[in-house]
Design a protein around this motif. Structure first.
Motif, PDB file in Angstrom:
ATOM      1  N   ASP A  76      33.218  52.799 -14.662  1.00 20.56           N
ATOM      2  CA  ASP A  76      32.752  53.632 -15.765  1.00 20.56           C
ATOM      3  C   ASP A  76      32.873  55.097 -15.347  1.00 20.56           C
ATOM      4  N   LYS A  77      33.473  55.921 -16.196  1.00 19.63           N
ATOM      5  CA  LYS A  77      33.687  57.334 -15.879  1.00 19.63           C
ATOM      6  C   LYS A  77      32.366  58.056 -15.589  1.00 19.63           C
ATOM      7  N   ASP A  78      31.307  57.726 -16.319  1.00 20.36           N
ATOM      8  CA  ASP A  78      30.005  58.350 -16.086  1.00 20.36           C
ATOM      9  C   ASP A  78      29.446  57.988 -14.717  1.00 20.36           C
ATOM     10  N   VAL A  79      29.645  56.739 -14.309  1.00 19.39           N
ATOM     11  CA  VAL A  79      29.163  56.304 -12.996  1.00 19.39           C
ATOM     12  C   VAL A  79      29.931  57.037 -11.900  1.00 19.39           C
ATOM     13  N   LEU A  80      31.241  57.206 -12.071  1.00 19.26           N
ATOM     14  CA  LEU A  80      32.040  57.942 -11.086  1.00 19.26           C
ATOM     15  C   LEU A  80      31.576  59.389 -10.958  1.00 19.26           C
ATOM     16  N   GLU A  81      31.311  60.032 -12.084  1.00 16.68           N
ATOM     17  CA  GLU A  81      30.838  61.417 -12.046  1.00 16.68           C
ATOM     18  C   GLU A  81      29.476  61.508 -11.373  1.00 16.68           C
ATOM     19  N   ASN A  82      28.610  60.535 -11.640  1.00 18.08           N
ATOM     20  CA  ASN A  82      27.300  60.520 -11.008  1.00 18.08           C
ATOM     21  C   ASN A  82      27.431  60.319  -9.496  1.00 18.08           C
ATOM     22  N   ALA A  83      28.346  59.448  -9.072  1.00 17.56           N
ATOM     23  CA  ALA A  83      28.562  59.221  -7.638  1.00 17.56           C
ATOM     24  C   ALA A  83      29.047  60.502  -6.960  1.00 17.56           C
ATOM     25  N   ARG A  84      29.934  61.240  -7.610  1.00 12.18           N
ATOM     26  CA  ARG A  84      30.407  62.507  -7.044  1.00 12.18           C
ATOM     27  C   ARG A  84      29.258  63.503  -6.897  1.00 12.18           C
ATOM     28  N   LEU A 100      21.910  60.473   8.520  1.00 11.63           N
ATOM     29  CA  LEU A 100      22.612  59.230   8.821  1.00 11.63           C
ATOM     30  C   LEU A 100      24.133  59.413   8.761  1.00 11.63           C
ATOM     31  N   TRP A 101      24.622  60.129   7.742  1.00  5.64           N
ATOM     32  CA  TRP A 101      26.059  60.312   7.575  1.00  5.64           C
ATOM     33  C   TRP A 101      26.654  61.200   8.656  1.00  5.64           C
ATOM     34  N   TYR A 102      26.135  62.420   8.807  1.00  8.63           N
ATOM     35  CA  TYR A 102      26.749  63.389   9.718  1.00  8.63           C
ATOM     36  C   TYR A 102      26.477  63.084  11.188  1.00  8.63           C
ATOM     37  N   ASP A 103      25.370  62.425  11.502  1.00 13.88           N
ATOM     38  CA  ASP A 103      25.039  62.163  12.898  1.00 13.88           C
ATOM     39  C   ASP A 103      25.466  60.777  13.372  1.00 13.88           C
ATOM     40  N   PHE A 104      25.898  59.906  12.463  1.00 18.36           N
ATOM     41  CA  PHE A 104      26.261  58.567  12.913  1.00 18.36           C
ATOM     42  C   PHE A 104      27.458  57.971  12.175  1.00 18.36           C
ATOM     43  N   LEU A 105      27.344  57.760  10.889  1.00 20.52           N
ATOM     44  CA  LEU A 105      28.347  56.963  10.160  1.00 20.52           C
ATOM     45  C   LEU A 105      29.678  57.654   9.938  1.00 20.52           C
ATOM     46  N   ARG A 106      29.681  58.974   9.856  1.00 18.59           N
ATOM     47  CA  ARG A 106      30.913  59.698   9.522  1.00 18.59           C
ATOM     48  C   ARG A 106      32.053  59.384  10.480  1.00 18.59           C
ATOM     49  N   GLY A 107      31.779  59.311  11.754  1.00 16.78           N
ATOM     50  CA  GLY A 107      32.826  59.047  12.736  1.00 16.78           C
ATOM     51  C   GLY A 107      32.819  57.627  13.259  1.00 16.78           C
ATOM     52  N   TYR A 108      32.036  56.777  12.653  1.00 15.82           N
ATOM     53  CA  TYR A 108      31.874  55.400  13.124  1.00 15.82           C
ATOM     54  C   TYR A 108      33.088  54.560  12.746  1.00 15.82           C
ATOM     55  N   SER A 109      33.414  53.643  13.626  1.00 17.62           N
ATOM     56  CA  SER A 109      34.478  52.705  13.326  1.00 17.62           C
ATOM     57  C   SER A 109      33.869  51.308  13.352  1.00 17.62           C
ATOM     58  N   PRO A 110      33.984  50.507  12.335  1.00 17.01           N
ATOM     59  CA  PRO A 110      34.820  50.612  11.152  1.00 17.01           C
ATOM     60  C   PRO A 110      34.335  51.696  10.192  1.00 17.01           C
ATOM     61  N   ARG A 111      35.197  52.077   9.285  1.00 15.42           N
ATOM     62  CA  ARG A 111      34.967  53.200   8.378  1.00 15.42           C
ATOM     63  C   ARG A 111      33.927  52.891   7.302  1.00 15.42           C
ATOM     64  N   PHE A 112      33.019  53.837   7.118  1.00 17.53           N
ATOM     65  CA  PHE A 112      32.040  53.783   6.030  1.00 17.53           C
ATOM     66  C   PHE A 112      32.411  54.827   4.990  1.00 17.53           C
ATOM     67  N   VAL A 113      32.021  54.595   3.751  1.00 15.05           N
ATOM     68  CA  VAL A 113      32.187  55.583   2.692  1.00 15.05           C
ATOM     69  C   VAL A 113      30.831  55.827   2.039  1.00 15.05           C
ATOM     70  N   ARG A 114      30.691  57.002   1.440  1.00 10.64           N
ATOM     71  CA  ARG A 114      29.444  57.375   0.772  1.00 10.64           C
ATOM     72  C   ARG A 114      29.562  57.169  -0.726  1.00 10.64           C
ATOM     73  N   GLN A 115      28.441  56.833  -1.340  1.00 14.06           N
ATOM     74  CA  GLN A 115      28.337  56.679  -2.787  1.00 14.06           C
ATOM     75  C   GLN A 115      29.505  55.897  -3.375  1.00 14.06           C
ATOM     76  N   LYS A 116      29.655  54.681  -2.907  1.00 15.48           N
ATOM     77  CA  LYS A 116      30.715  53.781  -3.354  1.00 15.48           C
ATOM     78  C   LYS A 116      30.323  53.158  -4.688  1.00 15.48           C
ATOM     79  N   VAL A 117      31.208  53.252  -5.677  1.00 16.39           N
ATOM     80  CA  VAL A 117      30.955  52.659  -6.988  1.00 16.39           C
ATOM     81  C   VAL A 117      31.397  51.204  -6.961  1.00 16.39           C
ATOM     82  N   VAL A 118      30.476  50.298  -7.278  1.00 19.05           N
ATOM     83  CA  VAL A 118      30.759  48.872  -7.384  1.00 19.05           C
ATOM     84  C   VAL A 118      30.214  48.420  -8.739  1.00 19.05           C
TER      85      VAL A 118
END
Length: 72
Positions: A6-14, A27-45
């Protein structure tokens, strides 16, 4: 499999990516950002927005530090 987005959900995630809570930023900048395997933020499902998502592990996460009452 890709779900329709949904376009509205995508805009809200951004918007949520740009206004993370203090706990999410930590959590993002101090751990997950460079973590392997890759994580993403605000994933629309479907009609949901996951705070953090890892496709490899099929894991999802919501961060509950401070009450997250942001609206988009």
């Amino acid at each position: 499999m890709r779900l329709p987005r949904d376009k509205d959900v995508l805009e809200n995630a951004r918007a949520l990516r740009k206004s993370m809570t203090r706990e999410e930023r930590h959590l993002w900048y101090d751990f997950l950002r460079g973590y392997s395997p890759r994580f993403v933020r605000q994933k629309v499902v479907g009609c949901y927005i996951l705070d953090f998502y890892c496709d490899v592990e099929a894991g999802l996460s919501a961060v509950y530090g401070q009450l997250d009452n942001r609206t988009g």
